[in-house]
Design a protein around this motif. Structure first.
Motif, short mmCIF file in Angstrom:
data_model
loop_
_atom_site.label_atom_id
_atom_site.label_comp_id
_atom_site.label_asym_id
_atom_site.label_seq_id
_atom_site.Cartn_x
_atom_site.Cartn_y
_atom_site.Cartn_z
N TYR A 94 -13.25 3.55 26.57
CA TYR A 94 -11.89 3.11 26.24
C TYR A 94 -11.02 3.00 27.49
N CYS A 95 -11.28 3.84 28.46
CA CYS A 95 -10.53 3.74 29.73
C CYS A 95 -10.95 2.49 30.49
N TYR A 100 -6.06 3.52 27.56
CA TYR A 100 -5.61 4.91 27.48
C TYR A 100 -4.98 5.37 28.78
N LEU A 124 -8.60 13.59 28.58
CA LEU A 124 -8.40 12.59 29.63
C LEU A 124 -8.02 13.27 30.95
N ARG A 128 -10.00 13.08 34.52
CA ARG A 128 -9.34 12.69 35.78
C ARG A 128 -9.55 13.76 36.85
N ILE A 133 -12.15 9.19 36.06
CA ILE A 133 -11.13 8.17 35.85
C ILE A 133 -10.00 8.39 36.84
N TRP A 135 -5.74 6.76 37.87
CA TRP A 135 -4.64 5.90 37.44
C TRP A 135 -4.82 4.50 38.00
N GLU A 136 -4.61 3.52 37.14
CA GLU A 136 -4.68 2.13 37.58
C GLU A 136 -3.53 1.85 38.54
N LYS A 189 -1.94 3.43 32.92
CA LYS A 189 -3.22 3.46 32.22
C LYS A 189 -4.31 3.91 33.19
N TYR A 190 -5.35 4.48 32.59
CA TYR A 190 -6.48 4.92 33.41
C TYR A 190 -7.47 3.78 33.60
N THR A 191 -8.19 3.86 34.68
CA THR A 191 -9.32 2.98 34.93
C THR A 191 -10.47 3.85 35.42
#
Length: 396
Positions: A94-95, A100, A124, A128, A133, A135-136, A189-191
């Motif tokens: 989903y990330c 998310y 989440l 991280r 993951i 942060w975008e 959003k996360y990436t």
């Protein structure tokens, strides 16, 4: 005197009568809902009310099931080589799509009911901290803004505000430093990090099973379980992630008659390849001949037991792997059995349309409209498809 004593007793009360016990407010009360105390205040709008997350579902029925919290699942399932469990791997999926945290439609209920995760945000944060993951970048979130918002950013930096959206975004990226972009560019959003990308790739069986149309419940009430948890015991327990397509595909072949997992790469190629019109026409003629030659076989198969559900289901499985010929064969058997599911006629019509068999498409949709009950709300969709198909058929 006795009368006076009696009246006196009415007002004073019977001192010998046992008083009800005082309820201890600190006593442990039975809890019916999952503990939500760890959910951050700013995350709460993205969940349902606490009463939604029950500890038992379908209580008092034959479908009753106790929800197994994630911490309990950990004790009976197997982590990946990097230490991630099934729900954590699924969160990476989903990330990957930049949904998310704080998804626009909220966190789906399956995180709790299927995976035992009540606080998605905390999980989440954990991903991280372990560098799966990140942060975008703000610059990559500019597409989420409208033109006026983009112009405001440019205006604040005394830059030109002319041009289309794409031009405005490029100007911001090229002329404004990342750290100078406002914090409210969009919800962060996360990436995935490189580590996260590799982890998801190695454990692709998790999102595959999550989306599987044949997945079952955990118990064996309605047959042998076919769940991500069962696959986890086979695949992750023995470190056979690289073989997951073979393992799952063989189970699919035995249980459903079609190896879908083993055709993942082939199916992807089929979906992305553009067909030349002449090739499409040739395949259409080939399919028409195939159906004509197998007409007797289809009629014979339609005279076997069953209402058509099995054939429709198998046809959908063949669609999954791009075997359109076998899919149509199964669909036509189900149609001959007069199975009344709207999806059967919709999917058959889509395949026929794909190969330019427009007249046949009209025939199938007419049968669907005749067979599907008028009370079925999806029948209107069939009528709309039929009208469109008839219009196209007349112009050919």
């Amino acid at each position: 005197m006795a009368l006076l004593n009696f009246i006196d007793g009415l007002f004073k009360g019977d001192k010998t009568k046992t008083k009800p016990p005082v309820r201890n407010s600190t006593a442990t009360q039975k809890r019916y809902y999952a503990d939500s105390s760890s959910v951050a205040i700013e995350e709460r709008p993205y969940y349902q009310q606490d009463s939604y997350y029950t500890l038992v579902v379908h209580e008092g029925t034959q479908f009753e099931k106790k929800v197994i919290p994630f911490n309990e699942r950990k004790t009976v399932t197997y982590p990946s080589k990097n230490g991630l469990y099934v729900p954590e791997i699924l969160l990476l999926e989903y990330c990957k799509y930049g949904k998310y945290p704080k998804p626009s439609n909220g966190y789906p209920g399956f995180w709790w009911f299927d995976y035992g995760v009540r606080d998605v945000g905390s999980l989440l944060d954990s991903l991280r901290s372990r560098e799966f993951i990140k942060w975008e970048r703000k610059g990559n979130l500019l597409m989420n803004l409208n033109v006026n918002e983009l112009r405001e950013i440019l205006r604040a930096h005394c830059l030109s505000t002319t041009g289309k959206k794409g031009e405005l975004i490029e100007r911001i990226k090229s002329d404004i430093a990342e750290e100078d972009l406002p914090n409210n560019v969009a919800l962060q959003k996360y990436t995935l990090t490189e580590k996260g990308i590799e982890e998801l790739k190695e454990n692709a069986y998790v999102p595959y099973m999550h989306n599987h149309r044949h997945k079952t419940t955990d118990d064996s009430t309605f047959g042998e379980p076919f769940t991500v948890w069962e696959m986890n015991k086979i695949i992750a327990a023995e470190g056979r992630q690289k073989e997951w397509e073979t393992i799952v595909g063989e189970i699919e072949r035995q249980r459903f008659g079609v190896n879908m997992a083993g055709s993942q790469g082939t199916t992807q190629n089929l979906r992305t390849t553009q067909e030349v019109p002449s090739e499409k026409e040739n395949k259409g003629e080939e399919l028409k001949m195939f159906l004509r030659e197998n007409r007797k076989n289809i009629i014979a198969a339609a005279n076997t037991e069953g209402d058509g559900f099995f054939e429709e289901s198998k046809g959908l499985d063949y669609c999954t792997i791009g075997n359109d010929k076998e899919a149509l064969y199964q669909f036509y058997v189900a149609i001959e059995k007069k199975f009344d599911a709207p999806a059967l006629y919709k999917e058959t019509a889509k395949l026929l349309h794909k190969y330019g068999l427009y007249d046949e498409e009209v025939k199938v949709l007419k049968k669907g409209v005749a067979i599907v009950p008028a009370t079925n709300r999806h029948r209107e969709e069939l009528l709309k498809m039929l009208q469109d198909a008839m219009t196209i058929s007349k112009t050919r």
